[in-house]
Design a protein around this motif. Sequence first.
Motif, mmCIF file in Angstrom:
data_model
loop_
_atom_site.group_PDB
_atom_site.id
_atom_site.type_symbol
_atom_site.label_atom_id
_atom_site.label_comp_id
_atom_site.label_asym_id
_atom_site.label_seq_id
_atom_site.Cartn_x
_atom_site.Cartn_y
_atom_site.Cartn_z
ATOM 1 N N SER A 187 0.817 -1.217 0.000
ATOM 2 C CA SER A 187 0.000 0.000 0.000
ATOM 3 C C SER A 187 0.850 1.266 0.000
ATOM 4 O O SER A 187 1.916 1.320 0.615
ATOM 5 N N LYS A 188 0.341 2.290 -0.670
ATOM 6 C CA LYS A 188 1.109 3.525 -0.819
ATOM 7 C C LYS A 188 1.247 4.293 0.489
ATOM 8 O O LYS A 188 2.203 5.059 0.660
ATOM 9 N N GLU A 189 0.297 4.092 1.433
ATOM 10 C CA GLU A 189 0.414 4.822 2.690
ATOM 11 C C GLU A 189 1.634 4.405 3.499
ATOM 12 O O GLU A 189 2.081 5.129 4.382
ATOM 13 N N SER A 236 4.564 3.500 1.926
ATOM 14 C CA SER A 236 5.719 3.539 1.028
ATOM 15 C C SER A 236 6.935 4.197 1.672
ATOM 16 O O SER A 236 8.068 3.734 1.493
#
Length: 246
Positions: A203-205, A207
């Motif tokens: 997930s990008k949160e 990264s």
Amino acid sequence: MSDDIRVLHYADKTSDKYWAIDTRPNAKGGHDVWYGRRGKPLVYRSSDKADWRRQYEAKLRKGYLKFKSLTIDRSTNMVVSKDDLESSIPNQFWFRISTQVPETQIASFLASALNTFTEQFRDEATTLASLPVFKSLLSGSHSGGAELSEGPLAILLLFALRRHLTEQGPSASLSFAPIEIVDDDNTLLTDSFDELAELYGTSKEFSDMRQSCPPADFRKYAIALGAIEAPIDLTVIESNTKAAFF
């Protein structure tokens, strides 16, 4: 502005609900009010009662807790984070521990977790002990939050604490969850570490976290904190019994 809306939360064996009020007067000279169950759109009412503080303090006396980082999205009547009404990415995980869980049990877990973690990751243990969420729990807080900026150890600490309270000690006998962890959208944090690890790894949160803490280290920290069981290394198990082959 979202700062004008005060949000309160209440939970016990049968209830899990929000109540909120806009401190700005509405067209009636009263105040807008929202209420309802967590995770669902709240019921909206335009009240004509002029004294918002009296209503607010009455809820506090009934056991409601303040959540200063939350507000109401008027377009959906949902409780959301103040920081970014448009973002679906959580910037904080919230925890609420049952008041039936003694502070001594929480403190015992923290001491044990820190001791075990220090044995394996001495430098990182200093970071763990300095986290705001660690200090908050150690001081006896039964509710609060862990910001993503605190790093992966904060999330793993809450995950490990939930596992401990659910499986061990007096709270294991409770008929309801001894602790709940939700994100800014009031979505419960998964009970599955495999799902959490997948979320962390993709997930990008997360990264930014992955730059300093790769998924492999994330799992190692989880084991050290007690968020998951350590895998059994069969190569180090001694046995005098001859193996049987079929």
